[in-house]
Design an enzyme around this catalytic site. Sequence first.
Site, PDB file in Angstrom:
ATOM      1  N   ASP A  16       0.818  -1.224   0.000  1.00 49.28           N
ATOM      2  CA  ASP A  16       0.000   0.000   0.000  1.00 49.28           C
ATOM      3  C   ASP A  16       0.850   1.272   0.000  1.00 49.28           C
ATOM      4  O   ASP A  16       0.678   2.143   0.847  1.00 49.28           O
ATOM      5  CB  ASP A  16      -0.929   0.023   1.218  1.00 49.28           C
ATOM      6  N   GLU A 179     -11.304   0.700  -2.822  1.00 51.03           N
ATOM      7  CA  GLU A 179     -10.584   1.009  -1.590  1.00 51.03           C
ATOM      8  C   GLU A 179      -9.380   1.892  -1.907  1.00 51.03           C
ATOM      9  O   GLU A 179      -9.201   2.338  -3.043  1.00 51.03           O
ATOM     10  CB  GLU A 179     -10.119  -0.284  -0.918  1.00 51.03           C
TER      11      GLU A 179
END
Length: 473
Positions: A16, A179
């Site tokens: 991420d 997301e």
Amino acid sequence: MTATYRNPVLNADWSDPDVIRVGKDFYLTASTFTKVPGLPILHSRDLVNWTIIGHAVTSGYDDVRPGCGVWAPALRHHDGRFWIFYGDPDVGIYVVSAEDPRGPWTQPHVIKEGLGLIDPCPLWDDDGQAYLVHAWAKSRAGVKNRLTLHRMSPDAGKVLDEGTLIIDADLLPGYSTLEGPKLYKRDGAYWIFAPAGGVEQGWQSVFRAESIFGPYEDRIVLEQGSTDVNGPHQGGWVDTPSGEHWFMHFQDRGPYGRFVHLQPMTWNDGWPVMGADGEPVSGGRVPVPGGTPSAPATSDDFAGPELGLQWSWQANPGPSAWELRDGRLRLACVPGPEDLRQRPDVLGQRLPGDPCAVTTTFTLDGEGRAGLVVLGDTYAYVGLESTPDGPVLVCGDATPVPVESAPVTVGARVGDGALVTFLADTGAGLREVGTPFQATQGRWVGAVIGLFAAGDGTGQAIFDAFTVDIEKR
């Protein structure tokens, strides 16, 4: 001669990622879940060569909670400070800040409490207003595939409203698990870069609106296509001092974790175009010429006053669990769970994405067991264990071998597909021991390779240098 790079530019588990530029310097951070320390800060001058310069979070949970803790962060620079927003799905949205990215960073502050609040990202607008967007984790909140926007106090102390649903991806054909939003403003328009479809087989979308509250148009701008880059997932948009645009994202590689790729980015008809017409590139021209070759550290001679920045514990280690002294690492054989996956005081680092050989030499002093471990959802190790007749070498189901003298060198050779062969030298040279072990990923993370010690508290393991030799391709 033009310098070139090959993807991935970060060939290990940097999940991420988010990236920014401040002047001529680039900074990147990544998820760390319950690892301690957390939120690593990486620095580069060219988006290709990176070094670790610190961590923004120095403590965490006292027990191991796989898949919990620090989820997808957003890194920003505003008003002379560096800011990182991250979600803990069991607590809420946190923020930390610092004047210097090397620290010190402020203690984590909860800006919004709630279950399942993840992947936050701020935007300080031109008119002085501030906003915060976030996604949802269905495992805690019961909902997902949607993005919520809050008005935020400019000092990032709190959110100012209950939030507005700005994108409901259940209404978008084919979308699932939207997301990881990153919020930007360019030429008067608001942009949200967000992946969907899941980390293994998903894609990268962007959303555009004239008002920050929408309505938003969407477009898929990066997907696997004919390449071998599955995902490609969640990351950050950054520009260079010369005005070029680039995008960094991750690719899920199973037991290795999530590798970071660099994609060129241009604009066409008001929309970003990533990679080669929307498919990931295998490499290209280095964005900023003149950089110095570098990579996050792996080996450690334990000679410094602190552990190398590549190391992390599985959770908060006990105050007496370890010590650096006389150029050696001393791990106390402290009591704890028999299962190494549940022990906070396992010291690990990311598994290199290329084949490698890892070795360390150590002595087991007193009662306990200790050694070199490869750990994910499953684990295996090679090491020493005390017995009434003296220490023995142990490795999986192999017959224990008495050790006549100390210290002992142990190691692991990690081959293609993260297949691990353990090694040991008890006086006749480094040889294979036990049966090969297939490394496995953990909860949202790749396997780690590292060191451990366990026992009744009376023994200790004394480690010399930890050496990682990576086979470059």
